[in-house]
Design a protein around this motif. Structure first.
Motif, mmCIF file in Angstrom:
data_model
loop_
_atom_site.group_PDB
_atom_site.id
_atom_site.type_symbol
_atom_site.label_atom_id
_atom_site.label_comp_id
_atom_site.label_asym_id
_atom_site.label_seq_id
_atom_site.Cartn_x
_atom_site.Cartn_y
_atom_site.Cartn_z
ATOM 1 N N MET A 66 -6.461 -9.717 8.176
ATOM 2 C CA MET A 66 -6.147 -8.377 7.677
ATOM 3 C C MET A 66 -7.385 -7.522 7.924
ATOM 4 O O MET A 66 -8.478 -7.865 7.481
ATOM 5 C CB MET A 66 -5.847 -8.409 6.184
ATOM 6 C CG MET A 66 -5.675 -7.059 5.539
ATOM 7 S SD MET A 66 -5.520 -7.245 3.737
ATOM 8 C CE MET A 66 -5.431 -5.544 3.242
ATOM 9 N N ASN A 68 -8.827 -3.684 7.360
ATOM 10 C CA ASN A 68 -8.600 -2.431 6.641
ATOM 11 C C ASN A 68 -9.704 -1.450 7.005
ATOM 12 O O ASN A 68 -10.885 -1.769 6.883
ATOM 13 C CB ASN A 68 -8.580 -2.690 5.127
ATOM 14 C CG ASN A 68 -8.399 -1.416 4.326
ATOM 15 O OD1 ASN A 68 -9.367 -0.807 3.888
ATOM 16 N ND2 ASN A 68 -7.165 -1.030 4.119
ATOM 17 N N TRP A 70 -11.486 1.993 6.017
ATOM 18 C CA TRP A 70 -11.642 2.754 4.782
ATOM 19 C C TRP A 70 -12.948 3.546 4.827
ATOM 20 O O TRP A 70 -13.767 3.358 5.718
ATOM 21 C CB TRP A 70 -11.643 1.810 3.575
ATOM 22 C CG TRP A 70 -12.866 0.932 3.527
ATOM 23 C CD1 TRP A 70 -13.099 -0.200 4.263
ATOM 24 C CD2 TRP A 70 -14.049 1.136 2.752
ATOM 25 N NE1 TRP A 70 -14.342 -0.705 3.980
ATOM 26 C CE2 TRP A 70 -14.945 0.091 3.048
ATOM 27 C CE3 TRP A 70 -14.430 2.110 1.829
ATOM 28 C CZ2 TRP A 70 -16.201 -0.006 2.451
ATOM 29 C CZ3 TRP A 70 -15.681 1.998 1.228
ATOM 30 C CH2 TRP A 70 -16.546 0.951 1.543
ATOM 31 N N CYS A 77 -8.222 5.422 -0.151
ATOM 32 C CA CYS A 77 -8.881 4.152 0.192
ATOM 33 C C CYS A 77 -9.416 3.498 -1.075
ATOM 34 O O CYS A 77 -9.243 2.294 -1.292
ATOM 35 C CB CYS A 77 -10.042 4.388 1.159
ATOM 36 S SG CYS A 77 -9.591 5.131 2.742
ATOM 37 N N ILE A 84 -6.538 -4.847 -2.689
ATOM 38 C CA ILE A 84 -7.099 -5.596 -1.560
ATOM 39 C C ILE A 84 -8.026 -6.691 -2.086
ATOM 40 O O ILE A 84 -8.004 -7.823 -1.605
ATOM 41 C CB ILE A 84 -7.841 -4.668 -0.581
ATOM 42 C CG1 ILE A 84 -6.842 -3.744 0.112
ATOM 43 C CG2 ILE A 84 -8.635 -5.477 0.446
ATOM 44 C CD1 ILE A 84 -7.482 -2.671 0.972
ATOM 45 N N VAL A 98 -10.070 -11.442 5.534
ATOM 46 C CA VAL A 98 -9.939 -10.022 5.250
ATOM 47 C C VAL A 98 -11.202 -9.359 5.770
ATOM 48 O O VAL A 98 -12.308 -9.839 5.526
ATOM 49 C CB VAL A 98 -9.765 -9.768 3.732
ATOM 50 C CG1 VAL A 98 -9.830 -8.282 3.427
ATOM 51 C CG2 VAL A 98 -8.454 -10.369 3.243
ATOM 52 N N LEU A 100 -12.925 -5.597 5.852
ATOM 53 C CA LEU A 100 -12.922 -4.205 5.414
ATOM 54 C C LEU A 100 -13.961 -3.462 6.242
ATOM 55 O O LEU A 100 -15.161 -3.690 6.081
ATOM 56 C CB LEU A 100 -13.267 -4.107 3.928
ATOM 57 C CG LEU A 100 -12.391 -4.918 2.975
ATOM 58 C CD1 LEU A 100 -12.921 -4.831 1.561
ATOM 59 C CD2 LEU A 100 -10.956 -4.435 3.047
ATOM 60 N N THR A 142 -4.382 -0.234 7.738
ATOM 61 C CA THR A 142 -4.484 -1.692 7.635
ATOM 62 C C THR A 142 -3.662 -2.337 8.741
ATOM 63 O O THR A 142 -2.555 -1.888 9.052
ATOM 64 C CB THR A 142 -3.987 -2.158 6.252
ATOM 65 O OG1 THR A 142 -4.708 -1.436 5.244
ATOM 66 C CG2 THR A 142 -4.202 -3.635 6.062
ATOM 67 N N GLU A 154 1.242 -2.892 10.927
ATOM 68 C CA GLU A 154 0.280 -1.790 10.855
ATOM 69 C C GLU A 154 0.737 -0.837 9.770
ATOM 70 O O GLU A 154 1.907 -0.460 9.735
ATOM 71 C CB GLU A 154 0.205 -1.066 12.197
ATOM 72 C CG GLU A 154 -0.681 0.160 12.179
ATOM 73 C CD GLU A 154 -0.691 0.901 13.517
ATOM 74 O OE1 GLU A 154 -0.114 0.396 14.499
ATOM 75 O OE2 GLU A 154 -1.276 1.995 13.556
ATOM 76 N N TYR A 161 -1.495 -4.083 -2.025
ATOM 77 C CA TYR A 161 -1.544 -5.328 -1.255
ATOM 78 C C TYR A 161 -1.478 -6.581 -2.115
ATOM 79 O O TYR A 161 -1.370 -7.674 -1.582
ATOM 80 C CB TYR A 161 -2.809 -5.353 -0.378
ATOM 81 C CG TYR A 161 -2.725 -4.328 0.711
ATOM 82 C CD1 TYR A 161 -1.921 -4.538 1.824
ATOM 83 C CD2 TYR A 161 -3.419 -3.131 0.622
ATOM 84 C CE1 TYR A 161 -1.815 -3.592 2.823
ATOM 85 C CE2 TYR A 161 -3.318 -2.179 1.627
ATOM 86 C CZ TYR A 161 -2.517 -2.416 2.713
ATOM 87 O OH TYR A 161 -2.409 -1.467 3.703
#
Length: 171
Positions: A66, A68, A70, A77, A84, A98, A100, A142, A154, A161
């Motif tokens: 994933m 993201n 932001w 965000c 998240i 994940v 970010l 994301t 997307e 989440y």
């Protein structure tokens, strides 16, 4: 007289647009059969981890990922970050990741936002321009990738989440 009745409607539309995201919201499911493989795959992207270490996004091939996008100045965000964080803490890191990616111009702004949160483990800053796959009309944005690096989902705009559906995407 007509103008007076039109102004409240115009104000409502303007406030609604400004408060919902830092760009329009759109969610799409992507299939590699309908897109060119080079456009919708986990890209090579040089990142710097919040702790200062170098990291290559494509090194996550073999895991579900994933990503993201932001920024600390983006209200939507900031709004979705707790969900998240909860999702990230629920995943098996041997099978999923994940990432970010802060789009703050000043890394210090992103770091200040992350202080006191369990998000620093997942936080990165780009060291080069973002690849075309991450060119979106607004943030938050994301992207979910399968183990082969193929984009499977997307989302542009705010989302919750911390749900079974998103947990399933990262199992």
């Amino acid at each position: 007289m007509r103008m007076k009745s039109f102004l409240p409607l115009l104000l409502l539309v303007t406030v609604t647009f400004c408060c919902t995201s830092c760009g329009p919201k759109a969610a799409t499911e992507n299939s590699t059969a309908s897109t060119a493989p080079t456009e919708k795959i986990l890209p090579a992207l040089a990142l710097q981890h919040a702790d200062g270490g170098a990291f290559e996004l494509s090194s996550l091939l073999g895991k579900k990922v994933m990503v993201n996008l932001w920024a600390s100045w983006c209200g939507p965000c900031r709004e979705e970050m707790p969900s998240i964080e909860a999702l990230a803490q629920s995943i098996d890191t041997s099978k999923a990741a994940v990432v970010l990616i802060s789009l703050d111009e000043d890394k210090a702004d992103g770091m200040r936002f992350l202080q006191g949160k369990n998000l620093q483990r997942w936080a990165y800053f780009p060291t080069t321009d973002l690849p075309d796959i991450f060119n979106v009309p607004g943030i938050p944005a994301t992207f979910f990738f399968n183990e082969k690096g193929e984009m499977i989902k997307e989302i542009v705009g705010t989302e919750d989440y911390n749900t079974p559906a998103f947990k399933q995407l990262l199992q």
